[in-house]
Design an enzyme around this catalytic site. Structure first.
Site, PDB file in Angstrom:
ATOM      1  N   GLU A  16       0.852  -1.195   0.000  1.00 15.19           N
ATOM      2  CA  GLU A  16       0.000   0.000   0.000  1.00 15.19           C
ATOM      3  C   GLU A  16       0.886   1.243   0.000  1.00 15.19           C
ATOM      4  O   GLU A  16       1.818   1.346   0.796  1.00 15.19           O
ATOM      5  CB  GLU A  16      -0.893  -0.013   1.242  1.00 15.19           C
ATOM      6  CG  GLU A  16      -1.811   1.197   1.305  1.00 15.19           C
ATOM      7  CD  GLU A  16      -2.908   1.023   2.358  1.00 15.19           C
ATOM      8  OE1 GLU A  16      -3.552  -0.045   2.385  1.00 15.19           O
ATOM      9  OE2 GLU A  16      -3.095   1.956   3.150  1.00 15.19           O
ATOM     10  N   TYR A  48      -6.559   7.086  -0.559  1.00 14.08           N
ATOM     11  CA  TYR A  48      -7.405   8.170  -1.063  1.00 14.08           C
ATOM     12  C   TYR A  48      -7.808   9.032   0.122  1.00 14.08           C
ATOM     13  O   TYR A  48      -8.155   8.515   1.177  1.00 14.08           O
ATOM     14  CB  TYR A  48      -8.649   7.538  -1.678  1.00 14.08           C
ATOM     15  CG  TYR A  48      -9.603   8.474  -2.374  1.00 14.08           C
ATOM     16  CD1 TYR A  48      -9.443   8.762  -3.728  1.00 14.08           C
ATOM     17  CD2 TYR A  48     -10.679   9.036  -1.693  1.00 14.08           C
ATOM     18  CE1 TYR A  48     -10.341   9.601  -4.387  1.00 14.08           C
ATOM     19  CE2 TYR A  48     -11.580   9.875  -2.353  1.00 14.08           C
ATOM     20  CZ  TYR A  48     -11.400  10.144  -3.700  1.00 14.08           C
ATOM     21  OH  TYR A  48     -12.280  10.956  -4.349  1.00 14.08           O
ATOM     22  N   ALA A  50     -10.270  12.023   0.370  1.00 13.14           N
ATOM     23  CA  ALA A  50     -11.187  13.069  -0.104  1.00 13.14           C
ATOM     24  C   ALA A  50     -11.335  14.144   0.948  1.00 13.14           C
ATOM     25  O   ALA A  50     -11.700  13.862   2.084  1.00 13.14           O
ATOM     26  CB  ALA A  50     -12.545  12.472  -0.420  1.00 13.14           C
ATOM     27  N   ARG A 107     -15.594   3.785   3.672  1.00 17.17           N
ATOM     28  CA  ARG A 107     -16.364   4.933   4.132  1.00 17.17           C
ATOM     29  C   ARG A 107     -15.466   6.150   4.271  1.00 17.17           C
ATOM     30  O   ARG A 107     -15.810   7.253   3.891  1.00 17.17           O
ATOM     31  CB  ARG A 107     -17.014   4.618   5.495  1.00 17.17           C
ATOM     32  CG  ARG A 107     -17.967   5.698   5.944  1.00 17.17           C
ATOM     33  CD  ARG A 107     -18.270   5.610   7.419  1.00 17.17           C
ATOM     34  NE  ARG A 107     -17.114   6.009   8.223  1.00 17.17           N
ATOM     35  CZ  ARG A 107     -17.112   6.088   9.528  1.00 17.17           C
ATOM     36  NH1 ARG A 107     -18.206   5.774  10.211  1.00 17.17           N
ATOM     37  NH2 ARG A 107     -16.032   6.459  10.186  1.00 17.17           N
ATOM     38  N   ASP A 109     -12.891   8.551   6.977  1.00 15.82           N
ATOM     39  CA  ASP A 109     -13.100   9.156   8.294  1.00 15.82           C
ATOM     40  C   ASP A 109     -13.798  10.488   8.141  1.00 15.82           C
ATOM     41  O   ASP A 109     -13.545  11.231   7.197  1.00 15.82           O
ATOM     42  CB  ASP A 109     -11.755   9.313   9.019  1.00 15.82           C
ATOM     43  CG  ASP A 109     -11.214   7.942   9.436  1.00 15.82           C
ATOM     44  OD1 ASP A 109     -12.022   7.109   9.894  1.00 15.82           O
ATOM     45  OD2 ASP A 109     -10.014   7.716   9.265  1.00 15.82           O
ATOM     46  N   ALA A 122     -19.677   2.247   4.016  1.00 13.03           N
ATOM     47  CA  ALA A 122     -19.001   1.674   2.852  1.00 13.03           C
ATOM     48  C   ALA A 122     -19.932   0.744   2.065  1.00 13.03           C
ATOM     49  O   ALA A 122     -19.840   0.669   0.832  1.00 13.03           O
ATOM     50  CB  ALA A 122     -17.758   0.920   3.303  1.00 13.03           C
ATOM     51  N   TYR A 143     -11.759  -5.351  10.269  1.00 11.09           N
ATOM     52  CA  TYR A 143     -11.069  -4.942  11.501  1.00 11.09           C
ATOM     53  C   TYR A 143     -10.969  -6.105  12.487  1.00 11.09           C
ATOM     54  O   TYR A 143     -11.959  -6.433  13.161  1.00 11.09           O
ATOM     55  CB  TYR A 143     -11.844  -3.764  12.132  1.00 11.09           C
ATOM     56  CG  TYR A 143     -11.949  -2.609  11.150  1.00 11.09           C
ATOM     57  CD1 TYR A 143     -10.987  -1.616  11.135  1.00 11.09           C
ATOM     58  CD2 TYR A 143     -12.973  -2.564  10.200  1.00 11.09           C
ATOM     59  CE1 TYR A 143     -11.041  -0.587  10.198  1.00 11.09           C
ATOM     60  CE2 TYR A 143     -13.035  -1.547   9.255  1.00 11.09           C
ATOM     61  CZ  TYR A 143     -12.063  -0.564   9.267  1.00 11.09           C
ATOM     62  OH  TYR A 143     -12.108   0.440   8.325  1.00 11.09           O
ATOM     63  N   GLN A 174      -7.408  -4.091   8.717  1.00 10.26           N
ATOM     64  CA  GLN A 174      -6.667  -3.040   9.404  1.00 10.26           C
ATOM     65  C   GLN A 174      -5.405  -3.692   9.984  1.00 10.26           C
ATOM     66  O   GLN A 174      -5.376  -4.918  10.199  1.00 10.26           O
ATOM     67  CB  GLN A 174      -7.562  -2.506  10.547  1.00 10.26           C
ATOM     68  CG  GLN A 174      -6.970  -1.395  11.360  1.00 10.26           C
ATOM     69  CD  GLN A 174      -6.635  -0.203  10.508  1.00 10.26           C
ATOM     70  OE1 GLN A 174      -5.555  -0.172   9.927  1.00 10.26           O
ATOM     71  NE2 GLN A 174      -7.543   0.764  10.420  1.00 10.26           N
TER      72      GLN A 174
HETATM   73  P1  FAD Z   1     -17.773   1.020   7.182  1.00  5.07           P
HETATM   74  O1  FAD Z   1     -17.698  -0.346   6.675  1.00  5.07           O
HETATM   75  O2  FAD Z   1     -18.874   1.894   6.678  1.00  5.07           O
HETATM   76  O3  FAD Z   1     -17.829   0.960   8.766  1.00  5.07           O
HETATM   77  C1  FAD Z   1     -17.683   2.125   9.566  1.00  5.07           C
HETATM   78  C2  FAD Z   1     -18.387   1.930  10.902  1.00  5.07           C
HETATM   79  O4  FAD Z   1     -19.807   1.935  10.695  1.00  5.07           O
HETATM   80  C3  FAD Z   1     -18.066   0.599  11.581  1.00  5.07           C
HETATM   81  O5  FAD Z   1     -18.040   0.816  12.960  1.00  5.07           O
HETATM   82  C4  FAD Z   1     -19.256  -0.292  11.195  1.00  5.07           C
HETATM   83  O6  FAD Z   1     -19.481  -1.330  12.119  1.00  5.07           O
HETATM   84  C5  FAD Z   1     -20.389   0.729  11.179  1.00  5.07           C
HETATM   85  N1  FAD Z   1     -21.475   0.391  10.267  1.00  5.07           N
HETATM   86  C6  FAD Z   1     -21.385  -0.080   9.016  1.00  5.07           C
HETATM   87  N2  FAD Z   1     -22.610  -0.246   8.468  1.00  5.07           N
HETATM   88  C7  FAD Z   1     -23.490   0.163   9.399  1.00  5.07           C
HETATM   89  C8  FAD Z   1     -24.920   0.251   9.454  1.00  5.07           C
HETATM   90  N3  FAD Z   1     -25.673  -0.118   8.411  1.00  5.07           N
HETATM   91  N4  FAD Z   1     -25.499   0.716  10.603  1.00  5.07           N
HETATM   92  C9  FAD Z   1     -24.739   1.096  11.666  1.00  5.07           C
HETATM   93  N5  FAD Z   1     -23.396   1.031  11.673  1.00  5.07           N
HETATM   94  C10 FAD Z   1     -22.781   0.578  10.562  1.00  5.07           C
HETATM   95  N6  FAD Z   1      -9.310   5.878   4.973  1.00  5.07           N
HETATM   96  C11 FAD Z   1      -9.116   6.871   4.067  1.00  5.07           C
HETATM   97  O7  FAD Z   1      -9.591   7.996   4.279  1.00  5.07           O
HETATM   98  N7  FAD Z   1      -8.416   6.662   2.902  1.00  5.07           N
HETATM   99  C12 FAD Z   1      -7.872   5.450   2.599  1.00  5.07           C
HETATM  100  O8  FAD Z   1      -7.249   5.282   1.542  1.00  5.07           O
HETATM  101  C13 FAD Z   1      -8.037   4.367   3.527  1.00  5.07           C
HETATM  102  N8  FAD Z   1      -7.559   3.138   3.279  1.00  5.07           N
HETATM  103  C14 FAD Z   1      -7.811   2.108   4.164  1.00  5.07           C
HETATM  104  C15 FAD Z   1      -7.357   0.812   3.848  1.00  5.07           C
HETATM  105  C16 FAD Z   1      -7.610  -0.247   4.715  1.00  5.07           C
HETATM  106  C17 FAD Z   1      -7.120  -1.630   4.347  1.00  5.07           C
HETATM  107  C18 FAD Z   1      -8.308  -0.026   5.932  1.00  5.07           C
HETATM  108  C19 FAD Z   1      -8.568  -1.158   6.883  1.00  5.07           C
HETATM  109  C20 FAD Z   1      -8.763   1.250   6.250  1.00  5.07           C
HETATM  110  C21 FAD Z   1      -8.534   2.331   5.372  1.00  5.07           C
HETATM  111  N9  FAD Z   1      -8.995   3.609   5.636  1.00  5.07           N
HETATM  112  C22 FAD Z   1      -8.791   4.643   4.734  1.00  5.07           C
HETATM  113  C23 FAD Z   1      -9.665   3.910   6.914  1.00  5.07           C
HETATM  114  C24 FAD Z   1     -11.196   3.798   6.825  1.00  5.07           C
HETATM  115  O9  FAD Z   1     -11.695   4.797   5.961  1.00  5.07           O
HETATM  116  C25 FAD Z   1     -11.731   4.005   8.244  1.00  5.07           C
HETATM  117  O10 FAD Z   1     -11.378   2.918   9.051  1.00  5.07           O
HETATM  118  C26 FAD Z   1     -13.193   4.333   8.368  1.00  5.07           C
HETATM  119  O11 FAD Z   1     -13.423   4.843   9.690  1.00  5.07           O
HETATM  120  C27 FAD Z   1     -14.156   3.163   8.169  1.00  5.07           C
HETATM  121  O12 FAD Z   1     -14.161   2.761   6.860  1.00  5.07           O
HETATM  122  P2  FAD Z   1     -14.984   1.420   6.431  1.00  5.07           P
HETATM  123  O13 FAD Z   1     -14.934   1.387   4.960  1.00  5.07           O
HETATM  124  O14 FAD Z   1     -14.500   0.256   7.169  1.00  5.07           O
HETATM  125  O15 FAD Z   1     -16.419   1.841   6.941  1.00  5.07           O
END
Ligand code: FAD
Length: 283
Positions: A16, A48, A50, A107, A109, A122, A143, A174
């Site tokens: 990465e 990424y 944004a 999703r 942060d 996401a 995670y 993660q």
């Molecule tokens: P989600 O899957 O949407 O989950 C976020 C939270 O919401 C979790 O607690 C989940 O349990 C909860 N949730 C999900 N669906 C629901 C629902 N329907 N109702 C209620 N709660 C729900 N960040 C960046 O900005 N840029 C990057 O390039 C980047 N790369 C990453 C690469 C990897 C491999 C990892 C592991 C993380 C990366 N991140 C990056 C960080 C990531 O954006 C954050 O961890 C973010 O807070 C959560 O993203 P997610 O896609 O897991 O979110």
């Protein structure tokens, strides 16, 4: 090539990296990519940000260079919480035009002060990408210790399953420092019906500041073995880096012996770190 297809006949190893801020320094970038290419990764993913560090356009640009100039399969990270549908659509169009097949759909942060987006999770982004163009191969984050905002591990796993149901083709974890956490997570994920490949994400420790920044951000726990390394080599950065690389290599070797589907190294823009890890594990 679609990343999901790589898991069919071997254990992929990926790196990465992040787009440098400001102009892409061509010479530096090329020398970094030359070194990564020599390591023959299965793919390189590009982060990424944004609305954050302002490097979101650079993600698409860098992914295009990796894939089309270097001939290495690339994956573009794409976040949604700080973007509207129009912005996401335009990134997807650009990726398609550049022939990029792989997206890590996240999703992202929340940024204080940013107005609510069209997307909340996401899983919504994954559904949207599938609807727009079902040819994309979609990865999603997971995670081993539960996402930092989630109140319960089982809810987090349930939401992870929703990402698979929405169309995620593979998962990347993660960072974690104790393999037992990964094995327990994998067991629970499988029990919940998750059957797509899970790549284990490993970040070598390189210094106290890097580690504390990361763990505060993502909530990963620090085992005493890491704390001891950080203390022992507090004033000796070279030995600390060496010990961090050895720890990561040991973690990876054990994961490979225990059936990990793939290994994702958070090498960031340091090919020498990825190279040293691969050398130790004999890849
Ligand atoms: P989600 O899957 O949407 O989950 C976020 C939270 O919401 C979790 O607690 C989940 O349990 C909860 N949730 C999900 N669906 C629901 C629902 N329907 N109702 C209620 N709660 C729900 N960040 C960046 O900005 N840029 C990057 O390039 C980047 N790369 C990453 C690469 C990897 C491999 C990892 C592991 C993380 C990366 N991140 C990056 C960080 C990531 O954006 C954050 O961890 C973010 O807070 C959560 O993203 P997610 O896609 O897991 O979110």
């Amino acid at each position: 090539m679609r990343i999901a297809d790589k898991f069919k006949d071997h254990i992929p190893v990926s790196f990465e990296i992040f787009p440098p801020k400001g102009e892409l320094g061509v010479d530096t970038l090329r020398s970094i990519l030359d070194e990564f290419k020599a390591l023959e990764p299965d793919y390189i993913s590009v982060t990424y940000s944004a609305g954050g560090s302002g490097n979101s356009e650079k993600t698409v640009e860098l992914v295009n260079i990796i894939e089309n100039e270097y001939g290495i399969d690339a994956s573009a990270h794409l976040t949604c919480i700080n973007s509207n549908i129009g912005e996401v659509r335009s990134v997807l169009e650009q990726l398609k035009a550049d022939g990029i097949e792989n997206i890590l759909a996240l999703r992202g942060d929340r940024i204080d002060g940013k107005s609510p987006s069209d997307f909340h999770y996401a899983s919504e982004l994954i559904s949207y990408i599938k609807k727009e163009n079902d040819k994309f191969c979609i990865g999603a984050a997971c995670y081993p210790e539960g996402h930092i905002e989630c109140d319960s591990f089982s809810d987090d796993i349930r939401h992870l399953k929703e990402k698979q149901d929405a169309g995620a083709d593979f998962l990347v974890t993660q960072l974690f420092f104790e393999n037992e956490l990964f094995y327990t997570f994998r067991e629970k994920a499988v029990a919940a019906g998750i059957n797509i490949p899970i790549e284990a994400g490993i970040m070598p420790i390189l210094g106290k500041t890097q580690v504390s920044k990361m763990i505060f951000k993502c909530g990963a726990s620090l085992p005493s073995a890491i704390i001891r390394i950080l203390n022992k080599y507090e004033n000796d950065p070279d030995s600390l880096k060496k010990a961090g690389i050895e720890y990561a290599a040991e973690q990876i070797s054990e994961l490979l012996s225990n059936g990990a589907d793939g290994i994702h190294i958070y090498s960031m823009n340091r090919p020498e770190i990825a190279r040293d890890i691969l050398k130790i594990i004999g890849e």
